[in-house]
Write a protein that holds these residues in place. Structure first.
Motif, short mmCIF file in Angstrom:
data_model
loop_
_atom_site.label_atom_id
_atom_site.label_comp_id
_atom_site.label_asym_id
_atom_site.label_seq_id
_atom_site.Cartn_x
_atom_site.Cartn_y
_atom_site.Cartn_z
N GLY A 76 0.80 -1.22 0.00
CA GLY A 76 0.00 0.00 0.00
C GLY A 76 0.83 1.26 0.00
N VAL A 77 2.04 1.20 0.57
CA VAL A 77 2.89 2.39 0.62
C VAL A 77 3.35 2.80 -0.78
CG1 VAL A 77 5.12 3.28 1.40
CG2 VAL A 77 3.66 2.02 2.99
N TRP A 78 3.75 1.81 -1.57
CA TRP A 78 4.39 2.13 -2.86
C TRP A 78 3.46 1.98 -4.05
CZ3 TRP A 78 8.52 4.70 -1.92
CH2 TRP A 78 9.33 4.38 -0.82
N SER A 79 2.21 1.62 -3.86
CA SER A 79 1.31 1.42 -4.99
C SER A 79 0.24 2.49 -5.08
CB SER A 79 0.65 0.04 -4.91
OG SER A 79 -0.20 -0.05 -3.77
N SER A 80 0.38 3.56 -4.32
CA SER A 80 -0.64 4.60 -4.34
C SER A 80 -0.41 5.56 -5.49
CB SER A 80 -0.62 5.36 -3.01
OG SER A 80 0.56 6.12 -2.91
N TYR A 81 -1.31 6.55 -5.59
CA TYR A 81 -1.18 7.56 -6.63
C TYR A 81 0.04 8.45 -6.42
CZ TYR A 81 -5.53 7.14 -9.27
OH TYR A 81 -6.52 6.73 -10.11
N ALA A 82 0.46 8.59 -5.19
CA ALA A 82 1.52 9.55 -4.87
C ALA A 82 2.84 9.13 -5.48
CB ALA A 82 1.65 9.70 -3.36
N CYS A 83 3.71 10.11 -5.72
CA CYS A 83 5.03 9.80 -6.24
C CYS A 83 5.91 9.25 -5.13
CB CYS A 83 5.66 11.05 -6.85
SG CYS A 83 5.94 12.40 -5.68
N GLY A 84 7.11 8.78 -5.50
CA GLY A 84 7.98 8.12 -4.54
C GLY A 84 8.41 9.01 -3.39
N VAL A 85 8.66 10.29 -3.67
CA VAL A 85 9.11 11.20 -2.62
C VAL A 85 8.03 11.37 -1.55
CG1 VAL A 85 9.86 13.56 -2.14
CG2 VAL A 85 10.62 12.42 -4.22
N VAL A 86 6.77 11.45 -1.97
CA VAL A 86 5.68 11.60 -1.03
C VAL A 86 5.46 10.30 -0.24
CG1 VAL A 86 3.21 12.06 -0.81
CG2 VAL A 86 4.58 13.37 -2.44
N SER A 87 5.53 9.17 -0.93
CA SER A 87 5.35 7.88 -0.25
C SER A 87 6.46 7.60 0.74
CB SER A 87 5.28 6.76 -1.29
OG SER A 87 4.17 6.90 -2.15
N GLU A 88 7.65 8.14 0.47
CA GLU A 88 8.78 7.90 1.37
C GLU A 88 8.54 8.49 2.75
OE1 GLU A 88 13.62 8.69 1.67
OE2 GLU A 88 12.45 9.51 0.00
N VAL A 89 7.79 9.58 2.83
CA VAL A 89 7.49 10.19 4.12
C VAL A 89 6.74 9.20 5.00
CG1 VAL A 89 6.25 12.05 5.28
CG2 VAL A 89 7.51 12.52 3.18
N ARG A 90 5.73 8.54 4.44
CA ARG A 90 4.97 7.54 5.21
C ARG A 90 5.82 6.31 5.48
NH1 ARG A 90 0.47 3.64 4.32
NH2 ARG A 90 0.54 3.97 2.08
N TRP A 91 6.65 5.91 4.52
CA TRP A 91 7.53 4.75 4.70
C TRP A 91 8.47 4.96 5.88
CZ3 TRP A 91 12.92 4.03 3.86
CH2 TRP A 91 13.33 2.70 3.79
N ARG A 92 9.06 6.15 5.98
CA ARG A 92 9.96 6.44 7.10
C ARG A 92 9.20 6.53 8.42
NH1 ARG A 92 15.09 8.30 6.51
NH2 ARG A 92 15.93 8.40 4.39
#
Length: 301
Positions: free
Chosen positions: A135-151
């Motif tokens: 779910g973190v990496w398959s959303s509409y958001a780009c990688g930079v935005v998803s990285e915030v939630r990943w961290r």
């Protein structure tokens, strides 16, 4: 702050999908030797059988038929073949293995999935973290935005409480906005400015959020939705966008001493969501765009 082993894990196991070239080379050597032993009509196969034929056939499933005492066998192995035998003792491979399959086996044995200490087994339900990482990496958001939630899920966001715990020379562990201790949860969820910003998100998504949805670390950071519905993907996109906006304005307050109200956060998040809508309007059909965005009340907020 992120362990090297974590970065080398695939995205589905909480990593960054980076390749460990040392392990990749080991997988290449193993797949090459097994392929040579399997092809008896190849001239190089005779060398492989001489050095490691009887040794490898006992370690690889499906190569038992090549074992023989009619051919000479090497007493001392060269470094190349010695490393192959050592690798085969660590992982179980089949005769039809490929570099990719051997690398996946080595990856599972060498790199341990990360422990996300913020969350317990009950937070993830069945304990299947692959749902979270997918779910973190398959959303509409780009990688930079998803990285915030990943961290944030990993608990390694550079908030002041973490920096102080890691031994960095920080002036204070207090939030620059409200003066409370700045932990990951406080930064993204509990700060008074963040709470008001999440109130706007709830208003925007009121047409698609589940009835039992509330703003907490489980729903906002883990986002354990079905991810099959287009509405869920849009909901995750808006949540990740707000997380990124909160982190951006947190940095401005911390480093530039520019503390603004939650209205600025809402304005920035609204701008990013509308930009995504503009892109989807041109790349989607009218029906698909209406089904995706009709319940997101961004223009009415």
């Amino acid at each position: 702050l992120i362990k090297r082993g974590t970065c080398l894990l695939p995205l589905s196991r909480g990593g960054c999908g980076m390749v460990d070239w040392e392990t990749r080379v080991r997988a290449l050597h193993v797949a090459n030797v097994v392929s040579l032993l399997r092809r008896s009509n190849c001239k190089a196969s005779a060398f492989a059988r001489y050095f490691v034929g009887n040794r490898v056939c006992a370690l690889v499933e499906g190569l038992g038929h090549i074992r023989t005492n009619l051919l000479p066998n090497a007493g001392v192995l060269p470094v190349y073949y010695s490393n192959v035998v050592s690798t085969l003792r660590d992982v179980k491979v089949k005769s039809d293995c490929t570099v990719k399959s051997v690398y996946a086996l080595l990856e599972k044995s060498l790199f341990v999935p990360p422990r996300c200490e913020m969350f317990g087994c009950n937070d993830v339900g069945s304990g299947d973290w692959s749902r979270v990482w997918k779910g973190v990496w398959s959303s509409y958001a780009c990688g930079v935005v998803s990285e915030v939630r990943w961290r944030a899920i990993h608990g390694v966001t550079k908030v002041r409480v973490n920096l102080k715990r890691w031994g960095h020379n920080v002036v204070s562990d207090r939030c620059a906005v409200c003066g409370e201790p700045e932990s990951v949860e406080h930064c993204f969820l509990e700060c008074r400015r963040a709470k008001r910003a999440w109130g706007w998100v709830m208003f925007v998504l009121r047409g698609i959020v589940p009835r039992n949805f509330c703003i907490d670390r489980k729903n906002v950071l883990l986002c354990l939705f079905d991810h099959g519905r287009m509405e869920d993907r849009v909901m995750v996109f808006v949540i990740e966008t707000m997380l990124n906006v909160i982190w951006m304005f947190r940095n401005r307050a911390t480093f530039d001493h520019s503390v603004v109200s939650y209205v600025e956060l809402v304005r920035k998040c609204k701008f990013d969501v509308r930009a995504r809508q503009s892109v989807d309007r041109y790349r989607m059909s009218v029906e698909c765009f209406r089904d995706t965005w009709c319940n997101v009340m961004c223009d009415q907020s």
